[in-house]
Design a protein around this motif. Structure first.
Motif, PDB file in Angstrom:
ATOM      1  N   TYR A   1      38.619  51.638  54.136  1.00  0.00           N
ATOM      2  CA  TYR A   1      38.286  53.039  54.377  1.00  0.00           C
ATOM      3  C   TYR A   1      39.566  53.839  54.259  1.00  0.00           C
ATOM      4  O   TYR A   1      40.522  53.605  55.004  1.00  0.00           O
TER       5      TYR A   1
ATOM      6  N   ALA B   1      33.704  57.510  58.314  1.00  0.00           N
ATOM      7  CA  ALA B   1      34.410  56.584  57.423  1.00  0.00           C
ATOM      8  C   ALA B   1      34.013  56.875  55.975  1.00  0.00           C
ATOM      9  O   ALA B   1      32.847  57.161  55.683  1.00  0.00           O
ATOM     10  N   GLU B   2      34.979  56.825  55.103  1.00  0.00           N
ATOM     11  CA  GLU B   2      34.717  57.062  53.671  1.00  0.00           C
ATOM     12  C   GLU B   2      34.912  55.738  52.943  1.00  0.00           C
ATOM     13  O   GLU B   2      36.024  55.203  52.898  1.00  0.00           O
ATOM     14  N   ASP B   3      33.822  55.219  52.419  1.00  0.00           N
ATOM     15  CA  ASP B   3      33.890  53.906  51.786  1.00  0.00           C
ATOM     16  C   ASP B   3      34.068  54.069  50.279  1.00  0.00           C
ATOM     17  O   ASP B   3      33.119  54.046  49.516  1.00  0.00           O
TER      18      ASP B   3
END
Ligand code: BZD
Length: 833
Positions: free
Chosen positions: A160, A176-178
């Motif tokens: 992330y 969260a940025e996946d």
């Protein structure tokens, strides 16, 4: 390499050339059938993106192989840029642009029923960094490739990256940025490149006195390579990012089979944590340990990789040759552990003595400082360090001891200051610390700041005594930005105009040529074309805002933008307070008076660190002000306030070309450099700003008449703060009026008191207007009046805008990197024929 198989399967179409859109289309189709992760029976836009990226990657991998083969054969000195952060953003536009294949790909996609514009929108923005420091590292990679330097970037493969920012009624929320959700189409996993990385354990001394670090937890670092193409060159270098994992043989199958499932996967869980999140909060002991583990993973794996390359060299190895073949640049103190790690490898693994290892280490390592803010200078607990890295702690203590001896011997008059200069801070016996910046300054052969003022502050204030010891170490490397991403590709319209008027596109790699625009700055024809290009960019950005924020903004208004991390020293608060003043003023005007104002759209964007409460209050205030102003029918035609959510590289590529005025208004002396100021100026956006960081040099280059200056100077700041403390400061009535207005709940009943109190005395929230918002407020309002007055004169504004671009040549990262290469690294070009 991973994609050699597909290359050899389709040799005829694997290497697209400019103009060969049929070949490109065939290659995309090939990938949509065989290497894409979607059904071969569908060719929707997302699949088109992945197939396109795979096809571009073929071309990159081929060049990348040739590049490193060439480096291996030529065996030049190589430079390694170690950074905990790289803010790469999207790669497609940049890759096909650098390869000279943009038209071929656009035409090929059209043939396949798609539009390059939509296809590129599918790419995730790779945000393995927080802000300026990370984006600088990415600009540097672009320049190192373009300048044909034998170089590598080393970083970590966070699962992330920087969080996704959502703006709700509560203000900023983080998610969260996946970026790897559907895997990255650019990376190449290198199962052939793995190294063991140890944590904890103990130091053993063998019979001949040699020390050895043993035991503890051993994990594996696995390399992923992201190819970085240069512009107009075959050279394609690598960003190598490490992932922590546990090799299969270390999986405790016995425990698992005995039903101890959790115990069996413990080590794997720990490995996963290391690369899970970029810069996890470090307020807890656990968080600190994790951050230190990340830093060591980067340093240990990268140095092992560097050593293995050094050892592969032809001929016998002489260790004293090492600094003639290897330069390591530390991007701030985050990779400082490279210093004790290099010492450890040379002494414990290779058997060198201290003096030889020390000479090699200091001749190899160079350090860049990016901040003078005391709270941002890294200090690690000696207890934590000794537990996690016992051998490194020994080496750091020895470096400190030898430093003390050196000072006592050569500079006895510094004895009284020695405690404050030491690498080890033992002032609080309960909380002994390692000062990472001091470790860097003592150990490295070069210490640089990132703008002239900042480098002066390092010499005169932060590191003044070190400077008196080693003046030759200190130097300045004013930051720069890549003209490819930040002008050529993000504003093709303006680029075409520049190329037309300069009668060459060589400015893309020789940015000084932009100065040739000066002679046309008053030319009506150029001004009209310039205006049209800026307007097109404004319309494009307005469409984006409507789609993403749901706010309609009028492209005929002045686009005024402040985008950067939210921080008190960057003073978004000063900006929004003046917007509130403007709102009040317009509200009180007659309709006739209103019709005479310059209509503005004031835009803010940026992320606040998740635990930085004041910064989050500022975000909330901006959005609350926007909600009131934008819904006030009398005012909104003349003023709109927009918070652009989830600011990242991709958003910057849209916003910067659309901007007419940009704000770089930090308290003087606090912004080391700033780099968005350079991007805005390059795109013809006028700057309102203080004499801080690189603003000073930008103003010198573009001419002081083309810069809206205000505010206290760095030299005056300490005195002004003191006067503030002594109660000598008399606030401007307009400043008081604005604060009262917020207190009257004009923007809702959110508790803004902590923000407002920080602007008054010392209340616990603030340090008595430490950032001098009240001090600079009247000067800032005056400068804003000047902006309005100037904007009314379109010809004058256009001239200033053209002169901003014309004066931006110095701020190319090609210039910065050439200076690093010549003055610090002693690394020369190595161009693939
Ligand atoms: O580095 C920034 C400075 O604030 C800018 O003035 C400067 O232009 C750029 C590039 O030199 N610093 C950072 O971005 N720092 C961080 O992001 C950071 C990250 C982790 C820990 C501490 C700071």
């Amino acid at each position: 390499m991973a994609s050699n198989a597909s290359e050899s399967a389709v040799p005829a179409i694997a290497h697209p050339t400019p103009g060969d859109s049929f070949g490109v289309a065939a290659n995309i189709v090939y990938h949509s059938q065989f290497s894409s992760r979607f059904s071969p029976f569908k060719f929707e836009v997302e699949q088109a993106f992945y197939a396109t990226a795979a096809s571009v990657k073929d071309a990159l991998v081929q060049r990348w192989n040739e590049t490193y083969k060439h480096f291996h054969e030529e065996d030049p000195k190589q430079v390694y840029y170690l950074s905990m952060e790289f803010l790469q953003g999207r790669a497609l536009t940049n890759a096909i642009g650098n390869l000279g294949l943009s038209d071929a790909y656009a035409a090929a996609l059209t043939k396949l029923g798609h539009d390059l514009e939509n296809v590129r929108e599918q790419e995730k923005d790779a945000a393995l960094g927080n802000g300026g420091l990370g984006r600088l590292a990415s600009c540097f990679l672009d320049s190192m490739a373009t300048l044909d330097l034998p170089a590598w970037g080393y970083g970590l493969r966070y699962k992330y990256g920087l969080f996704k920012q959502i703006i709700s009624s509560k203000g900023q929320e983080e998610y969260a940025e996946d970026w790897l959700e559907k895997s990255s189409p650019w990376e190449i996993v290198r199962h052939d490149v793995t190294y063991p990385v140890r944590f904890f354990g103990e130091v053993q001394v063998d019979s001949d006195g040699r020390r050895k670090w043993i035991g503890g937890e051993v994990m594996q670092a696995l390399a992923y390579d992201i190819p970085i193409p240069g512009y107009n060159t075959k050279n394609t270098i690598s960003l190598r990012i490490w992932e922590a994992r546990v090799p299969a043989e270390d999986f405790d199958l016995y425990a698992f089979n005995a039903g101890k499932h959790e115990e069996a996967v413990q080590l794997q869980l720990k490995a996963d944590q290391i690369c899970s999140v970029l810069y996890p909060g470090d307020s807890t002991e656990d968080g600190k340990l994790l951050r230190l583990k990340q830093q060591y993973m980067l340093c240990s794996a990268s140095l092992q990789d560097i050593f293995s390359r050094f050892k592969e060299r032809r001929g016998a190895i002489s260790w004293d040759e090492f600094p003639n073949k290897v330069a390591v640049q530390l991007n701030d103190t985050h990779p400082t552990l490279a210093i004790p790690e290099l010492m450890r490898i040379l002494m414990d693994d290779e058997g060198l003595g201290w003096d030889q290892a020390w000479n090699i280490t200091s001749s190899t390592i160079a350090y860049t400082n990016h901040t003078v803010l005391p709270e941002a200078l890294e200090k690690w607990s000696q207890v934590v360090m000794a537990k996690l890295l016992p051998r490194h702690m020994e080496i750091i203590a020895e470096i400190d001891k030898r430093f003390q001896v050196l000072v006592a011997r050569t500079r006895p008059e510094l004895e009284s200051k020695l405690e404050a200069l030491q690498v080890l801070d033992n002032s609080n016996p309960e909380k002994k610390l390692v000062r990472m910046a001091h470790l860097c300054v003592v150990s490295a052969h070069s210490v640089n700041g990132v703008a002239e003022l900042h480098s002066e502050i390092l010499k005169k204030e932060l590191f003044s005594d070190f400077y008196s010891l080693w003046p030759e170490k200190f130097n300045n490397k004013t930051n720069g930005v890549t003209p490819r991403r930040w002008l050529r590709f993000c504003s093709p319209e303006l680029s075409a105009i520049i190329t037309k008027w300069l009668r060459t596109d060589k400015w893309v790699t020789n940015l000084d040529l932009l100065s040739g625009l000066r002679e046309f700055a008053e030319n009506k024809q150029l001004q009209e074309e310039w205006n049209a290009a800026k307007l097109a960019n404004k319309v494009r950005f307005a469409d984006y805002l409507l789609k993403v924020v749901g706010v309609e903004v009028n492209p005929q208004t002045l686009f005024d933008i402040q985008i950067k991390r939210i921080h008190e020293y960057k003073r978004q608060l000063l900006n929004i307070l003046s917007v509130i003043y403007r709102y009040k003023t317009i509200k009180e005007m007659s309709p006739e008076e209103r019709a005479n104002t310059v209509p503005r759209t004031v835009m803010f964007g940026g992320k606040a660190f998740a635990t930085y409460a004041q910064a989050k209050r500022i975000v909330k205030l901006v959005t609350d002000v926007g909600a009131v102003v934008n819904n006030d029918p009398n005012v909104s035609p003349h003023l709109k306030v927009v918070f652009i959510p989830n600011y990242n590289v991709t958003v910057a590529e849209l916003a910067i070309p659309a901007s007419e005025l940009s704000q770089h208004i930090s308290t003087a002396g606090m912004e080391a450099s700033g780099t968005s100021n350079m991007k805005f100026a390059l795109n013809g956006s006028l700057i309102i700003g203080t004499l801080d960081g690189a603003n000073i040099e930008i103003r010198e280059e573009i001419g002081e008449d083309n810069f809206f200056l205000f505010g206290a100077r760095a030299d005056d700041v300490p005195r002004l703060r003191k006067e503030r403390e002594q109660g000598k400061f008399v606030p401007d009535p307009r400043f008081e009026e604005v604060k009262d207005f917020i207190r009257s709940k004009a923007f809702g009943d959110f508790d803004y008191e902590p923000l407002l109190e920080a602007l008054e005395g010392d209340t616990g929230y603030g340090r008595g207007d430490y950032f001098l918002v009240g001090q600079d407020f009247p000067g800032y309002l005056d400068a804003q009046d000047k902006v309005d007055e100037t904007y009314k004169n379109r010809a004058k504004w256009m001239k200033m805008s053209i002169l901003s671009t014309a004066g931006s040549g110095k701020f190319s990262s090609d210039r910065t990197i050439s200076q690093y290469a010549n003055e610090i690294w002693q690394v020369g070009q190595c161009r693939v024929p």
